[in-house]
Scaffold this active site. Structure first.
Site, PDB file in Angstrom:
ATOM      1  N   ARG A 130      71.128  54.584  -5.669  1.00 54.16           N
ATOM      2  CA  ARG A 130      70.439  53.577  -6.487  1.00 54.16           C
ATOM      3  C   ARG A 130      71.431  52.878  -7.417  1.00 54.16           C
ATOM      4  O   ARG A 130      71.340  51.668  -7.659  1.00 54.16           O
ATOM      5  CB  ARG A 130      69.328  54.252  -7.298  1.00 54.16           C
ATOM      6  CG  ARG A 130      68.678  53.402  -8.390  1.00 54.16           C
ATOM      7  CD  ARG A 130      67.874  52.239  -7.840  1.00 54.16           C
ATOM      8  NE  ARG A 130      67.373  51.410  -8.925  1.00 54.16           N
ATOM      9  CZ  ARG A 130      66.225  51.608  -9.573  1.00 54.16           C
ATOM     10  NH1 ARG A 130      65.436  52.619  -9.237  1.00 54.16           N
ATOM     11  NH2 ARG A 130      65.846  50.794 -10.542  1.00 54.16           N
ATOM     12  N   ARG A 173      57.167  60.859  -1.894  1.00 56.71           N
ATOM     13  CA  ARG A 173      58.280  60.504  -2.782  1.00 56.71           C
ATOM     14  C   ARG A 173      59.442  61.488  -2.658  1.00 56.71           C
ATOM     15  O   ARG A 173      60.177  61.730  -3.623  1.00 56.71           O
ATOM     16  CB  ARG A 173      57.822  60.399  -4.230  1.00 56.71           C
ATOM     17  CG  ARG A 173      56.867  59.236  -4.489  1.00 56.71           C
ATOM     18  CD  ARG A 173      56.539  59.109  -5.953  1.00 56.71           C
ATOM     19  NE  ARG A 173      55.463  58.136  -6.168  1.00 56.71           N
ATOM     20  CZ  ARG A 173      54.754  58.046  -7.278  1.00 56.71           C
ATOM     21  NH1 ARG A 173      54.986  58.880  -8.278  1.00 56.71           N
ATOM     22  NH2 ARG A 173      53.810  57.142  -7.395  1.00 56.71           N
ATOM     23  N   ASP A 224      58.074  49.999  -0.759  1.00 53.76           N
ATOM     24  CA  ASP A 224      57.069  49.977  -1.817  1.00 53.76           C
ATOM     25  C   ASP A 224      55.797  49.326  -1.283  1.00 53.76           C
ATOM     26  O   ASP A 224      55.863  48.449  -0.410  1.00 53.76           O
ATOM     27  CB  ASP A 224      57.579  49.187  -3.025  1.00 53.76           C
ATOM     28  CG  ASP A 224      56.696  49.384  -4.248  1.00 53.76           C
ATOM     29  OD1 ASP A 224      56.876  50.403  -4.940  1.00 53.76           O
ATOM     30  OD2 ASP A 224      55.811  48.541  -4.486  1.00 53.76           O
ATOM     31  N   ARG A 248      63.981  60.064  -7.138  1.00 55.18           N
ATOM     32  CA  ARG A 248      64.801  60.317  -8.319  1.00 55.18           C
ATOM     33  C   ARG A 248      65.104  61.786  -8.578  1.00 55.18           C
ATOM     34  O   ARG A 248      65.950  62.092  -9.408  1.00 55.18           O
ATOM     35  CB  ARG A 248      64.125  59.706  -9.548  1.00 55.18           C
ATOM     36  CG  ARG A 248      64.056  58.179  -9.483  1.00 55.18           C
ATOM     37  CD  ARG A 248      63.309  57.619 -10.674  1.00 55.18           C
ATOM     38  NE  ARG A 248      61.932  58.097 -10.705  1.00 55.18           N
ATOM     39  CZ  ARG A 248      61.132  57.979 -11.763  1.00 55.18           C
ATOM     40  NH1 ARG A 248      61.574  57.423 -12.869  1.00 55.18           N
ATOM     41  NH2 ARG A 248      59.890  58.426 -11.708  1.00 55.18           N
ATOM     42  N   TYR A 277      46.631  45.481  -7.839  1.00 55.79           N
ATOM     43  CA  TYR A 277      47.866  45.018  -8.485  1.00 55.79           C
ATOM     44  C   TYR A 277      47.937  43.493  -8.505  1.00 55.79           C
ATOM     45  O   TYR A 277      48.385  42.886  -9.483  1.00 55.79           O
ATOM     46  CB  TYR A 277      49.082  45.577  -7.749  1.00 55.79           C
ATOM     47  CG  TYR A 277      49.333  47.044  -7.952  1.00 55.79           C
ATOM     48  CD1 TYR A 277      50.083  47.497  -9.038  1.00 55.79           C
ATOM     49  CD2 TYR A 277      48.850  47.987  -7.052  1.00 55.79           C
ATOM     50  CE1 TYR A 277      50.336  48.851  -9.223  1.00 55.79           C
ATOM     51  CE2 TYR A 277      49.092  49.339  -7.228  1.00 55.79           C
ATOM     52  CZ  TYR A 277      49.837  49.766  -8.316  1.00 55.79           C
ATOM     53  OH  TYR A 277      50.075  51.111  -8.489  1.00 55.79           O
TER      54      TYR A 277
END
Length: 345
Positions: A37, A24, A74, A28, A153
Site C-alpha cells: 500500500r 478482508r 471495493d 491491513r 452509498y
C-alpha cells in the site's frame, strides 16, 4: 470434478475439514500489505494498479494457504465506473456526490462502465495466472456490492450511519430509487460477467446493509435484485457459483437463500449457526461466521468459538470464514492458530 475444496462445497458437497478463507484477509493486518500500500499511494491507486492489486490478493494465500483468494477491490468500483465521483478521505471512508434527483441519475453512464473497470479485469487475469502456477487448488472469488448496499452509498454520499436518506427514498420516491437500482443491476451484471470472463471461478454479492430494512422492504430491495442478478449470471454462465452475503439479515437469511438461487450464503457474526443449519435449505452452503474480535483474542476463546461453529456445520456444505472482516489489530499468528484448529477438525 475438481480438486478445489471451495468449488466442491459450492457444488453441494460437504467437505471436511471445511475449506477456509477470511473476509478482508488481504488487508491491513498483514505487514506485506502495508508495504505494498505504501508503494501504491492511495487506496484507489492500489485498486486500479493490476500488478499491486494482484500482489495483495495473493498475499494471504501465500502466507496462510487459504482455500480462496478474493479479488482485492471495493464495492464502490461500480458507481465509480459509471462516473459518480468517488474519493476516499483518510480516516473518513468513501465520499460520493449524493444522487438525490433525476439529474444526478441521468449522469450515470452504464454503457461506459465496463471499459473504465478494465484495470480490475487485468487484476483478475493476473491473479488467476498466479494461482494456477503456485496455488493450483485455490479458488479465485470475484465480487461486487449488491444493488441495495451500493445504492445506499450513492444516495447518502458516504458510508456509516443508518443510511436514512436511502431508506426514506424507497418510500418517498420509489420510482427514482427503483431507476437507480435498475442502472446498478445492469452495470453490476456486466462487471461480474467481465470478472468471470477474466478468470473468476465464483462470484460473491456483498449486501452489507441488508439488515437496515424491514421484511417487506428486504424482499423488494435485497431479495429481488439479487435474485435477478443470480438468474442473469446463470443464463450467461450456467456453471458459475454465487455466494450471497445479506449481512444482518437475521431470520430473513433463510428466505434469501431459498429465493435468490445462490449456491451459498454468508452468516454474519450475529447469526446463530445452529439456527442457520436448521433453516437454510440443505442444498445451499453456509459460510461464516467467527467473530473477528475472537480472532484477535486467540487462545482458548478462539478454540471454543471455532469448535462451536464446526459442530453446528458438520455434515452440510460449509466454508469457514469470519462474520465480518479481519480487523487491523489481528495478530497473523492467531490466523495460523485458527487454521491449525480447522485442519485438525
Amino acid at each position: 470434478m475438481t480438486d478445489k475444496p471451495i468449488l466442491r462445497v459450492l457444488s453441494g458437497e460437504s467437505v471436511w475439514p471445511p475449506p477456509v478463507w477470511l473476509m478482508r484477509q488481504a488487508g491491513r493486518h498483514l505487514p506485506e500489505y502495508r508495504a505494498t500500500r505504501g508503494v501504491a499511494g492511495s487506496f484507489m491507486d492500489l485498486c486500479l494498479n493490476p500488478e499491486l492489486a494482484a500482489e495483495v490478493t495473493i498475499q494471504p494465500v501465500r502466507r496462510y494457504g487459504m482455500d480462496a483468494a478474493i479479488l482485492f477491490s471495493d464495492i464502490l468500483i461500480v458507481p465509480w465506473a459509471m462516473g459518480q465521483g468517488l474519493t476516499f478521505a483518510e480516516g473518513e471512508g468513501p465520499r460520493l456526490p449524493p444522487i438525490t434527483d433525476q439529474a444526478g441519475l441521468d449522469k450515470l453512464d452504464v454503457a461506459g462502465a465496463a471499459a473504465r473497470a478494465e484495470p480490475i479485469m487485468e487484476t483478475v487475469r493476473r491473479v488467476r495466472a498466479g494461482l494456477a502456477k503456485d496455488h493450483p487448488n485455490t479458488t479465485l472469488i470475484g465480487f461486487a456490492g449488491s444493488p441495495w448496499t451500493v445504492a445506499c452509498y450513492m444516495v447518502e454520499g458516504k458510508g456509516g450511519g443508518e443510511f436514512k436518506h436511502a431508506r426514506r427514498m424507497i418510500h418517498d420516491n420509489p420510482a427514482l430509487f427503483g431507476a437507480l437500482v435498475e442502472k446498478l443491476e445492469a452495470a453490476t451484471l456486466a462487471y461480474l460477467l467481465a470478472q468471470a470472463d477474466a478468470g473468476a471461478e465464483a462470484l460473491m454479492l456483498f449486501d452489507s446493509w441488508a439488515g437496515q430494512l424491514a421484511p417487506n422492504a428486504f424482499r423488494k430491495w435485497v431479495i429481488e435484485p439479487n435474485k435477478r442478478l443470480r438468474a442473469a449470471i446463470k443464463a450467461a454462465r450456467p456453471d458459475m457459483p454465487v455466494i450471497g452475503f445479506p449481512r444482518l439479515a437475521g431470520p430473513m437469511l433463510a428466505e434469501y437463500a431459498a429465493e435468490t438461487g445462490v449456491q451459498a450464503v454468508g452468516m454474519d457474526t450475529a447469526m446463530n449457526p445452529a439456527w442457520a443449519a436448521a433453516n437454510v435449505p440443505k442444498n445451499v452452503a453456509l459460510q461464516g461466521n467467527l467473530d473477528p474480535e475472537v480472532l484477535i483474542a486467540g487462545g482458548a476463546a478462539l478454540r471454543r468459538e471455532a469448535e462451536s461453529i464446526l459442530a453446528a456445520m458438520k455434515g452440510r456444505p460449509f466454508i469457514f470464514n469470519l462474520g465480518h472482516g479481519v480487523e487491523i489489530t489481528t495478530p497473523p499468528e492467531h490466523v495460523v492458530e485458527l487454521l491449525q484448529i480447522l485442519r485438525a477438525a
